[in-house]
Design a protein around this motif. Structure first.
Motif, mmCIF file in Angstrom:
data_model
loop_
_atom_site.group_PDB
_atom_site.id
_atom_site.type_symbol
_atom_site.label_atom_id
_atom_site.label_comp_id
_atom_site.label_asym_id
_atom_site.label_seq_id
_atom_site.Cartn_x
_atom_site.Cartn_y
_atom_site.Cartn_z
ATOM 1 N N ILE A 128 5.006 142.216 92.065
ATOM 2 C CA ILE A 128 4.597 143.125 90.994
ATOM 3 C C ILE A 128 5.285 142.655 89.718
ATOM 4 O O ILE A 128 6.512 142.572 89.663
ATOM 5 N N LEU A 129 4.522 142.360 88.693
ATOM 6 C CA LEU A 129 5.060 141.813 87.453
ATOM 7 C C LEU A 129 5.485 142.939 86.511
ATOM 8 O O LEU A 129 5.012 143.057 85.381
ATOM 9 N N ALA A 130 6.384 143.771 86.983
ATOM 10 C CA ALA A 130 6.940 144.864 86.183
ATOM 11 C C ALA A 130 8.410 144.977 86.533
ATOM 12 O O ALA A 130 8.834 144.557 87.608
ATOM 13 N N THR A 131 9.184 145.529 85.648
ATOM 14 C CA THR A 131 10.609 145.701 85.918
ATOM 15 C C THR A 131 10.885 147.148 86.287
ATOM 16 O O THR A 131 10.184 148.069 85.850
ATOM 17 N N TYR A 132 11.903 147.320 87.091
ATOM 18 C CA TYR A 132 12.281 148.642 87.566
ATOM 19 C C TYR A 132 13.781 148.807 87.416
ATOM 20 O O TYR A 132 14.529 147.828 87.350
#
Length: 159
Positions: A128-132
């Motif tokens: 998933i190309l998102a940061t958490y």
């Protein structure tokens, strides 16, 4: 019985034959379309019954790209492909986000038999190309084009 009675009887009989023939043709078309619908439904159902996916593991790469990764295994008997039609949904802290194709990437592991196809007993990694943030509670849901789904829960840097 006169000629006019014979002519009327002929027209009545002809009309009855035309109506009966029209009814028979309509009934035949109805049966054909019903059978075609049943066959299509049966094929779709059998394909769904033979398809199964499982999210096997979830991990967060906190060093480097800081993206969420997970492994999806084809545990069914159907070859899976057309990954642009797959649905990937991330529920982060009770807020759902549908990931379009530009927000996730995949790589098939052990894909020597049919490159680009997720064969039975093969798996693939999805990123998933998102940061958490640390502590975010994530629920991942993946759905194939024929509606078979798998989901898994994960807490970032929490296990």
């Amino acid at each position: 019985m006169g000629l006019d009675t014979v002519i009327v009887a002929f027209f009545v009989l002809t009309t009855m034959l035309v109506v009966a023939n029209t009814f028979a043709i309509g009934a035949n078309e109805f049966v054909d379309s019903t059978y075609d619908g049943y066959t299509s439904m049966h094929t779709t159902t059998m394909e769904k019954l033979q398809t199964d996916i499982t999210i096997q593991s979830v991990w967060y790469n906190s060093s480097g790209n800081e993206h969420l990764h997970f492994r999806v295994a084809n545990t069914g008997e159907t070859k899976l492909y057309d990954f642009d039609m797959w649905d990937v949904i991330v529920v982060k802290n009770d807020a759902a986000q549908y990931m379009d194709n530009s927000q996730w990437v995949y790589s098939i592991n052990e894909g020597q038999l049919n490159p680009g196809i997720l064969d039975p007993r093969e798996d693939m990694d999805i990123e998933i190309l998102a940061t958490y943030d640390s502590g975010d509670n994530i629920v991942l849901k993946v759905a194939t084009p024929n509606g078979v789904t798998s989901s898994e829960e994960h807490t970032i840097n929490g296990g």
